[in-house]
Design a protein around this motif. Sequence first.
Motif, PDB file in Angstrom:
ATOM      1  N   ASP A 180     -17.132 -24.752  49.445  1.00 26.07           N
ATOM      2  CA  ASP A 180     -18.381 -24.949  50.173  1.00 26.07           C
ATOM      3  C   ASP A 180     -18.435 -26.296  50.888  1.00 26.07           C
ATOM      4  O   ASP A 180     -19.499 -26.737  51.323  1.00 26.07           O
ATOM      5  CB  ASP A 180     -19.568 -24.828  49.213  1.00 26.07           C
ATOM      6  N   ALA A 181     -17.270 -26.963  51.027  1.00 23.33           N
ATOM      7  CA  ALA A 181     -17.254 -28.290  51.651  1.00 23.33           C
ATOM      8  C   ALA A 181     -17.704 -28.217  53.097  1.00 23.33           C
ATOM      9  O   ALA A 181     -17.243 -27.358  53.862  1.00 23.33           O
ATOM     10  CB  ALA A 181     -15.852 -28.880  51.569  1.00 23.33           C
ATOM     11  N   GLY A 182     -18.611 -29.114  53.446  1.00 21.30           N
ATOM     12  CA  GLY A 182     -19.060 -29.208  54.829  1.00 21.30           C
ATOM     13  C   GLY A 182     -18.203 -30.164  55.627  1.00 21.30           C
ATOM     14  O   GLY A 182     -17.178 -30.661  55.160  1.00 21.30           O
ATOM     15  N   ALA A 183     -18.626 -30.431  56.846  1.00 27.59           N
ATOM     16  CA  ALA A 183     -17.839 -31.268  57.751  1.00 27.59           C
ATOM     17  C   ALA A 183     -17.626 -32.672  57.183  1.00 27.59           C
ATOM     18  O   ALA A 183     -16.530 -33.237  57.296  1.00 27.59           O
ATOM     19  CB  ALA A 183     -18.533 -31.345  59.114  1.00 27.59           C
ATOM     20  N   ALA A 184     -18.670 -33.248  56.579  1.00 27.82           N
ATOM     21  CA  ALA A 184     -18.542 -34.607  56.055  1.00 27.82           C
ATOM     22  C   ALA A 184     -17.530 -34.666  54.916  1.00 27.82           C
ATOM     23  O   ALA A 184     -16.711 -35.592  54.836  1.00 27.82           O
ATOM     24  CB  ALA A 184     -19.904 -35.117  55.582  1.00 27.82           C
ATOM     25  N   TYR A 186      -0.579 -33.622  62.018  1.00 28.55           N
ATOM     26  CA  TYR A 186      -0.877 -32.192  62.116  1.00 28.55           C
ATOM     27  C   TYR A 186      -1.216 -31.608  60.748  1.00 28.55           C
ATOM     28  O   TYR A 186      -2.212 -30.874  60.606  1.00 28.55           O
ATOM     29  CB  TYR A 186       0.311 -31.447  62.735  1.00 28.55           C
ATOM     30  N   VAL A 187      -0.413 -31.908  59.725  1.00 26.28           N
ATOM     31  CA  VAL A 187      -0.666 -31.319  58.414  1.00 26.28           C
ATOM     32  C   VAL A 187      -1.936 -31.887  57.793  1.00 26.28           C
ATOM     33  O   VAL A 187      -2.637 -31.190  57.047  1.00 26.28           O
ATOM     34  CB  VAL A 187       0.549 -31.485  57.478  1.00 26.28           C
ATOM     35  N   ALA A 188      -2.279 -33.135  58.091  1.00 24.22           N
ATOM     36  CA  ALA A 188      -3.526 -33.695  57.581  1.00 24.22           C
ATOM     37  C   ALA A 188      -4.719 -32.932  58.148  1.00 24.22           C
ATOM     38  O   ALA A 188      -5.670 -32.603  57.425  1.00 24.22           O
ATOM     39  CB  ALA A 188      -3.634 -35.184  57.927  1.00 24.22           C
ATOM     40  N   ALA A 189      -4.664 -32.625  59.438  1.00 28.25           N
ATOM     41  CA  ALA A 189      -5.750 -31.848  60.056  1.00 28.25           C
ATOM     42  C   ALA A 189      -5.757 -30.422  59.525  1.00 28.25           C
ATOM     43  O   ALA A 189      -6.818 -29.858  59.238  1.00 28.25           O
ATOM     44  CB  ALA A 189      -5.595 -31.863  61.572  1.00 28.25           C
ATOM     45  N   TRP A 190      -4.574 -29.820  59.366  1.00 28.60           N
ATOM     46  CA  TRP A 190      -4.480 -28.436  58.899  1.00 28.60           C
ATOM     47  C   TRP A 190      -5.060 -28.299  57.500  1.00 28.60           C
ATOM     48  O   TRP A 190      -5.876 -27.411  57.230  1.00 28.60           O
ATOM     49  CB  TRP A 190      -3.015 -27.983  58.919  1.00 28.60           C
ATOM     50  N   ASN A 191      -4.659 -29.190  56.594  1.00 29.70           N
ATOM     51  CA  ASN A 191      -5.152 -29.081  55.217  1.00 29.70           C
ATOM     52  C   ASN A 191      -6.634 -29.435  55.111  1.00 29.70           C
ATOM     53  O   ASN A 191      -7.345 -28.890  54.259  1.00 29.70           O
ATOM     54  CB  ASN A 191      -4.328 -29.953  54.282  1.00 29.70           C
ATOM     55  N   SER A 192      -7.101 -30.336  55.944  1.00 30.61           N
ATOM     56  CA  SER A 192      -8.532 -30.653  55.912  1.00 30.61           C
ATOM     57  C   SER A 192      -9.359 -29.441  56.301  1.00 30.61           C
ATOM     58  O   SER A 192     -10.479 -29.249  55.815  1.00 30.61           O
ATOM     59  CB  SER A 192      -8.835 -31.820  56.857  1.00 30.61           C
ATOM     60  N   ALA A 193      -8.791 -28.596  57.149  1.00 26.30           N
ATOM     61  CA  ALA A 193      -9.504 -27.389  57.577  1.00 26.30           C
ATOM     62  C   ALA A 193      -9.318 -26.227  56.617  1.00 26.30           C
ATOM     63  O   ALA A 193     -10.269 -25.495  56.323  1.00 26.30           O
ATOM     64  CB  ALA A 193      -9.027 -26.987  58.978  1.00 26.30           C
ATOM     65  N   PHE A 194      -8.094 -26.050  56.098  1.00 23.16           N
ATOM     66  CA  PHE A 194      -7.757 -24.790  55.418  1.00 23.16           C
ATOM     67  C   PHE A 194      -7.392 -24.917  53.941  1.00 23.16           C
ATOM     68  O   PHE A 194      -7.218 -23.893  53.274  1.00 23.16           O
ATOM     69  CB  PHE A 194      -6.594 -24.109  56.147  1.00 23.16           C
ATOM     70  N   LEU A 195      -7.267 -26.141  53.399  1.00 22.30           N
ATOM     71  CA  LEU A 195      -6.869 -26.283  51.995  1.00 22.30           C
ATOM     72  C   LEU A 195      -7.822 -25.590  51.025  1.00 22.30           C
ATOM     73  O   LEU A 195      -7.379 -24.886  50.110  1.00 22.30           O
ATOM     74  CB  LEU A 195      -6.736 -27.763  51.635  1.00 22.30           C
ATOM     75  N   PRO A 196      -9.142 -25.742  51.175  1.00 25.30           N
ATOM     76  CA  PRO A 196     -10.039 -25.082  50.210  1.00 25.30           C
ATOM     77  C   PRO A 196      -9.887 -23.567  50.281  1.00 25.30           C
ATOM     78  O   PRO A 196     -10.041 -22.971  51.345  1.00 25.30           O
ATOM     79  CB  PRO A 196     -11.435 -25.521  50.672  1.00 25.30           C
ATOM     80  N   SER A 197      -9.573 -22.947  49.156  1.00 23.26           N
ATOM     81  CA  SER A 197      -9.396 -21.495  49.143  1.00 23.26           C
ATOM     82  C   SER A 197      -9.564 -20.973  47.731  1.00 23.26           C
ATOM     83  O   SER A 197      -9.442 -21.714  46.745  1.00 23.26           O
ATOM     84  CB  SER A 197      -8.000 -21.111  49.661  1.00 23.26           C
ATOM     85  N   LYS A 198      -9.834 -19.671  47.636  1.00 23.65           N
ATOM     86  CA  LYS A 198      -9.882 -19.038  46.321  1.00 23.65           C
ATOM     87  C   LYS A 198      -8.501 -19.077  45.665  1.00 23.65           C
ATOM     88  O   LYS A 198      -8.390 -19.190  44.442  1.00 23.65           O
ATOM     89  CB  LYS A 198     -10.372 -17.601  46.463  1.00 23.65           C
ATOM     90  N   ASP A 199      -7.444 -18.995  46.483  1.00 23.17           N
ATOM     91  CA  ASP A 199      -6.089 -19.051  45.932  1.00 23.17           C
ATOM     92  C   ASP A 199      -5.806 -20.413  45.305  1.00 23.17           C
ATOM     93  O   ASP A 199      -5.121 -20.496  44.274  1.00 23.17           O
ATOM     94  CB  ASP A 199      -5.065 -18.763  47.029  1.00 23.17           C
ATOM     95  N   LEU A 200      -6.305 -21.493  45.899  1.00 19.92           N
ATOM     96  CA  LEU A 200      -6.114 -22.823  45.317  1.00 19.92           C
ATOM     97  C   LEU A 200      -6.798 -22.915  43.958  1.00 19.92           C
ATOM     98  O   LEU A 200      -6.217 -23.388  42.971  1.00 19.92           O
ATOM     99  CB  LEU A 200      -6.657 -23.898  46.264  1.00 19.92           C
ATOM    100  N   ALA A 201      -8.044 -22.453  43.898  1.00 17.19           N
ATOM    101  CA  ALA A 201      -8.769 -22.466  42.627  1.00 17.19           C
ATOM    102  C   ALA A 201      -8.046 -21.617  41.583  1.00 17.19           C
ATOM    103  O   ALA A 201      -7.931 -22.004  40.408  1.00 17.19           O
ATOM    104  CB  ALA A 201     -10.191 -21.965  42.835  1.00 17.19           C
ATOM    105  N   GLU A 202      -7.530 -20.460  41.993  1.00 15.66           N
ATOM    106  CA  GLU A 202      -6.804 -19.581  41.090  1.00 15.66           C
ATOM    107  C   GLU A 202      -5.504 -20.240  40.619  1.00 15.66           C
ATOM    108  O   GLU A 202      -5.139 -20.156  39.439  1.00 15.66           O
ATOM    109  CB  GLU A 202      -6.495 -18.254  41.782  1.00 15.66           C
TER     110      GLU A 202
END
Length: 271
Positions: A80-84, A239-255
């Motif tokens: 649920d992370a927002g932009a900030a 590039y990877v810093a921007a990619w992970n900031s956008a897409f890292l949070p996931s149900k798969d990560l929590a799992e």
Amino acid sequence: MADTYESASVEISDHVARVTLLGPGKGNAMGPAFWAEMPDVFGTLDDDPDVRAIVLTGSGKNFSYGLDLPAMGAAMPGLDAGAADRAGFHKRLQKMQGAITAVADCRTPTIASIHGWCIGGGVDLVSAVDIRYASADAKFSVRETKLAIVADVGSLARLPLILSDGHLRELVLTGKDVDAAHAARIGLVNDVYDDADASLAAAHATATEIAANPPLTVAGVKDVLDQQRTARVAESLRYVAAWNSAFLPSKDLAEAVTAMFQKRPPQFTGE
């Protein structure tokens, strides 16, 4: 001369510095102290005219288990992370990248002696040194993939300059463990020695050989070699810093994290 940090000890003798990872996480896991202190450790050594080569190793039975998840997990953004929150994570991630880049940018030659496990962040770290030796018991894994994380502090930026493309993709897409003999075959390490003591002795012997050369010339050789890769690595890290900031949070990560602590196979859904 000796100096001590929370995450590493530093000893200097006969123009060679030895940096020994100390943790304080289990298996020299990389917690807040590591990420905060590495730029100072390597920056201070690089500024010391008495230091002409640096040996990097780990204390105890392992080089490093990589990121200290219990200590650093709270720094990751939630679903649920927002932009900030994502912007804050992006800034923290760039600082972590800087800790490994400080090793890569050091003008003083660096030689790693790796024994036991070298996982995740440990591979990020050794990908930033000039020369890598391993003991026969060393094992390597870009484990982030199995944890639903795109490796983001150096491995994917620097390993393409070390490994052939096929070997690189096999290593990072599977996240599998490889032993020291396999690491030598694919070029991840220069040589393999019988045990940790022999690997460390070889690293010091090479450091001593480098230290006997004219220091300004050695620094110049490193500078010219690195000039060919600096921009490419920096672009990949951005590039990877921007990619992970956008897409890292996931149900798969929590799992992945839950399954790891529960010691069970994860069930990924691609969400």
